[in-house]
Motif scaffolding. Structure first.
Motif, PDB file in Angstrom:
ATOM      1  N   ASP A  13     -52.680   0.539  18.981  1.00  0.00           N
ATOM      2  CA  ASP A  13     -51.418   0.593  18.247  1.00  0.00           C
ATOM      3  C   ASP A  13     -51.450  -0.532  17.210  1.00  0.00           C
ATOM      4  O   ASP A  13     -51.813  -1.665  17.520  1.00  0.00           O
ATOM      5  N   ALA A  14     -51.087  -0.219  15.969  1.00  0.00           N
ATOM      6  CA  ALA A  14     -51.154  -1.220  14.902  1.00  0.00           C
ATOM      7  C   ALA A  14     -50.366  -2.479  15.250  1.00  0.00           C
ATOM      8  O   ALA A  14     -50.741  -3.590  14.856  1.00  0.00           O
ATOM      9  N   ARG A  15     -49.299  -2.335  16.010  1.00  0.00           N
ATOM     10  CA  ARG A  15     -48.490  -3.493  16.384  1.00  0.00           C
ATOM     11  C   ARG A  15     -49.195  -4.368  17.407  1.00  0.00           C
ATOM     12  O   ARG A  15     -49.070  -5.601  17.375  1.00  0.00           O
ATOM     13  N   ASP A  16     -49.961  -3.755  18.310  1.00  0.00           N
ATOM     14  CA  ASP A  16     -50.747  -4.536  19.261  1.00  0.00           C
ATOM     15  C   ASP A  16     -51.907  -5.228  18.547  1.00  0.00           C
ATOM     16  O   ASP A  16     -52.279  -6.359  18.883  1.00  0.00           O
ATOM     17  N   LEU A  17     -52.478  -4.548  17.572  1.00  0.00           N
ATOM     18  CA  LEU A  17     -53.512  -5.154  16.741  1.00  0.00           C
ATOM     19  C   LEU A  17     -52.950  -6.374  16.017  1.00  0.00           C
ATOM     20  O   LEU A  17     -53.573  -7.444  15.977  1.00  0.00           O
ATOM     21  N   ALA A  18     -51.752  -6.224  15.474  1.00  0.00           N
ATOM     22  CA  ALA A  18     -51.107  -7.326  14.748  1.00  0.00           C
ATOM     23  C   ALA A  18     -50.860  -8.526  15.649  1.00  0.00           C
ATOM     24  O   ALA A  18     -51.119  -9.676  15.268  1.00  0.00           O
ATOM     25  N   GLU A  19     -50.378  -8.272  16.857  1.00  0.00           N
ATOM     26  CA  GLU A  19     -50.109  -9.375  17.778  1.00  0.00           C
ATOM     27  C   GLU A  19     -51.385 -10.124  18.138  1.00  0.00           C
ATOM     28  O   GLU A  19     -51.394 -11.358  18.236  1.00  0.00           O
ATOM     29  N   TRP A  20     -52.476  -9.388  18.348  1.00  0.00           N
ATOM     30  CA  TRP A  20     -53.733 -10.069  18.668  1.00  0.00           C
ATOM     31  C   TRP A  20     -54.209 -10.899  17.472  1.00  0.00           C
ATOM     32  O   TRP A  20     -54.692 -12.026  17.653  1.00  0.00           O
ATOM     33  N   ILE A  21     -54.087 -10.360  16.282  1.00  0.00           N
ATOM     34  CA  ILE A  21     -54.505 -11.090  15.081  1.00  0.00           C
ATOM     35  C   ILE A  21     -53.761 -12.418  14.973  1.00  0.00           C
ATOM     36  O   ILE A  21     -54.366 -13.476  14.730  1.00  0.00           O
ATOM     37  N   LEU A  22     -52.455 -12.392  15.161  1.00  0.00           N
ATOM     38  CA  LEU A  22     -51.676 -13.627  15.068  1.00  0.00           C
ATOM     39  C   LEU A  22     -52.050 -14.584  16.191  1.00  0.00           C
ATOM     40  O   LEU A  22     -52.159 -15.795  15.984  1.00  0.00           O
ATOM     41  N   GLY A  23     -52.284 -14.029  17.368  1.00  0.00           N
ATOM     42  CA  GLY A  23     -52.713 -14.864  18.479  1.00  0.00           C
ATOM     43  C   GLY A  23     -54.065 -15.501  18.238  1.00  0.00           C
ATOM     44  O   GLY A  23     -54.322 -16.640  18.653  1.00  0.00           O
ATOM     45  N   SER A  24     -54.941 -14.778  17.552  1.00  0.00           N
ATOM     46  CA  SER A  24     -56.272 -15.333  17.262  1.00  0.00           C
ATOM     47  C   SER A  24     -56.154 -16.550  16.353  1.00  0.00           C
ATOM     48  O   SER A  24     -56.934 -17.502  16.482  1.00  0.00           O
ATOM     49  N   ALA A  25     -55.189 -16.515  15.431  1.00  0.00           N
ATOM     50  CA  ALA A  25     -54.968 -17.663  14.554  1.00  0.00           C
ATOM     51  C   ALA A  25     -54.410 -18.842  15.342  1.00  0.00           C
ATOM     52  O   ALA A  25     -54.837 -19.992  15.154  1.00  0.00           O
ATOM     53  N   GLU A  26     -53.481 -18.578  16.242  1.00  0.00           N
ATOM     54  CA  GLU A  26     -52.896 -19.646  17.053  1.00  0.00           C
ATOM     55  C   GLU A  26     -53.941 -20.290  17.964  1.00  0.00           C
ATOM     56  O   GLU A  26     -53.919 -21.500  18.201  1.00  0.00           O
ATOM     57  N   GLN A  27     -54.858 -19.474  18.469  1.00  0.00           N
ATOM     58  CA  GLN A  27     -55.918 -19.987  19.351  1.00  0.00           C
ATOM     59  C   GLN A  27     -57.113 -20.548  18.589  1.00  0.00           C
ATOM     60  O   GLN A  27     -58.044 -21.078  19.198  1.00  0.00           O
ATOM     61  N   GLU A  28     -57.111 -20.391  17.262  1.00  0.00           N
ATOM     62  CA  GLU A  28     -58.214 -20.830  16.411  1.00  0.00           C
ATOM     63  C   GLU A  28     -59.536 -20.192  16.831  1.00  0.00           C
ATOM     64  O   GLU A  28     -60.576 -20.835  16.939  1.00  0.00           O
ATOM     65  N   LEU A  29     -59.468 -18.875  17.036  1.00  0.00           N
ATOM     66  CA  LEU A  29     -60.672 -18.129  17.381  1.00  0.00           C
ATOM     67  C   LEU A  29     -61.543 -17.949  16.148  1.00  0.00           C
ATOM     68  O   LEU A  29     -61.110 -18.140  15.007  1.00  0.00           O
ATOM     69  N   SER A  30     -62.776 -17.536  16.386  1.00  0.00           N
ATOM     70  CA  SER A  30     -63.678 -17.218  15.284  1.00  0.00           C
ATOM     71  C   SER A  30     -64.673 -16.181  15.769  1.00  0.00           C
ATOM     72  O   SER A  30     -64.814 -15.934  16.966  1.00  0.00           O
ATOM     73  N   GLY A  31     -65.351 -15.547  14.809  1.00  0.00           N
ATOM     74  CA  GLY A  31     -66.380 -14.578  15.151  1.00  0.00           C
ATOM     75  C   GLY A  31     -65.863 -13.153  15.206  1.00  0.00           C
ATOM     76  O   GLY A  31     -64.683 -12.880  14.971  1.00  0.00           O
TER      77      GLY A  31
END
Length: 336
Positions: free
Chosen positions: A193-211
């Motif tokens: 779901d595009a909204r679940d994709l969006a939430e993960w994207i924002l979470g990745s920024a908060e967690q400072e993920l990479s790759g």
């Protein structure tokens, strides 16, 4: 946090912008002005394909914690944007695609699977897989492997869809009558779901993920039956699902994925590639997927709000089965 959304007025980009606003983030949307931006964002106008198209972004004094980019045409547009912003943003999240993997990736493929060759960050428009891979290379080149996130999305559904998959099924169910339902019923699906994709994207920024991360639901999050039954129920309940064997559908010359959106026959390279990715790293870093019934119901509600006709991206092929073909196959083969 401060988000710069490149795009932000359609489908995934709009979902990301709205999710960020809901979190209380400051959101700037850079777009061409063809569609209305979400209420509450700051807007910059420009066309990334035009000469001096980044001028408004270049002249703006803003700095951001994260840039999210969904571009899917010539990679050099990603290259130019990422180079311009590398000193003014903390991270660059590029929404790529599982299409970047060398065809055909086996069932259970991970982010370490081989990717397509011949892609370049400097390229003009070539084909979807190499364009997306070129966008990945551009993001990493400008921000480095430690400040870039490559979101390799699979099938994306949900409100604002402008590709034509779930809207077609919903409108078909709304017409009622016998519906060619591609079997088997228990066929496992993988989508996001595009909204679940969006939430993960924002979470990745908060967690400072990479790759790179494969971003789809876990395999079998829903089945073909669960998806189509949910569509039939929310669209009025007058549709009669006629489950039909994959062999019958293929022998009739019906194209999986396009004429019957979402569906691909079990045991095929297509099914392994589109519905069988390993998403354990995404799940471990916060991916949560809402029930299929919620995605379907919310998409139907949105469709009704806009009059029933979903927007269609001009760079995507049309989806759906001709009613005469459907009727002919149902009449000759029956349901199983």
């Amino acid at each position: 946090m401060r988000l710069l959304m490149l795009g932000g007025t359609e489908f995934v980009g709009k979902a990301v912008a709205e999710a960020a606003l809901a979190r209380g983030w400051e959101v700037t949307v850079f777009h061409r002005g063809r569609h209305e931006a979400p209420r509450g964002v700051r807007t910059l106008l420009g066309d990334r394909t035009a000469l001096d198209g980044l001028a408004a972004l270049d002249e703006d004094p803003g700095e951001w914690d994260v840039v999210v980019d969904t571009w899917s045409a010539a990679p050099r547009a990603v290259r130019d944007s990422a180079r311009l912003l590398r000193g003014r943003a903390g991270r660059y999240v590029y929404v790529s695609s599982c299409s970047v993997y060398e065809w055909a990736p086996p069932a259970g493929y991970t982010e370490r699977a081989p990717v397509v060759e011949g892609a370049s960050a400097d390229a003009g428009h070539t084909d979807y897989a190499r364009d997306k891979r070129g966008g990945e290379l551009a993001a990493v080149d400008a921000f480095g492997a430690d400040r870039s996130v490559l979101v390799r999305a699979g099938l994306i559904l949900g409100p604002y869809e402008n590709v034509g998959r779930l809207p077609w099924w919903l409108n078909r169910m709304a017409r009622g009558g016998p519906v060619l339902a591609p079997g088997p019923r228990e066929l496992p699906l993988q989508y996001i779901d595009a909204r679940d994709l969006a939430e993960w994207i924002l979470g990745s920024a908060e967690q400072e993920l990479s790759g790179p991360y494969n971003l789809i639901s876990p395999q079998g999050h829903a089945t073909m039956a669960e998806l189509l039954q949910a569509c039939a129920e929310v669209a009025g309940g007058t549709a009669e699902l006629r489950w039909t064997a994959p062999e019958v559908i293929l022998e009739a010359g019906i194209e999986p994925w396009t004429q019957l959106p979402v569906w691909v026959p079990p045991g095929s390279d297509l099914h392994d590639a589109l519905h069988s990715a390993d998403v354990s790293p995404a799940v471990a870093t916060g991916l949560r997927c809402r029930p299929v019934g919620e995605t379907v119901a919310d998409t139907w509600h949105w469709l009704r709000e806009i009059g029933g006709s979903a927007p269609q991206r001009p760079d995507r092929t049309g989806k759906g089965l001709d009613p005469e073909v459907e009727a002919r196959v149902l009449a000759s083969a029956g349901g199983v």
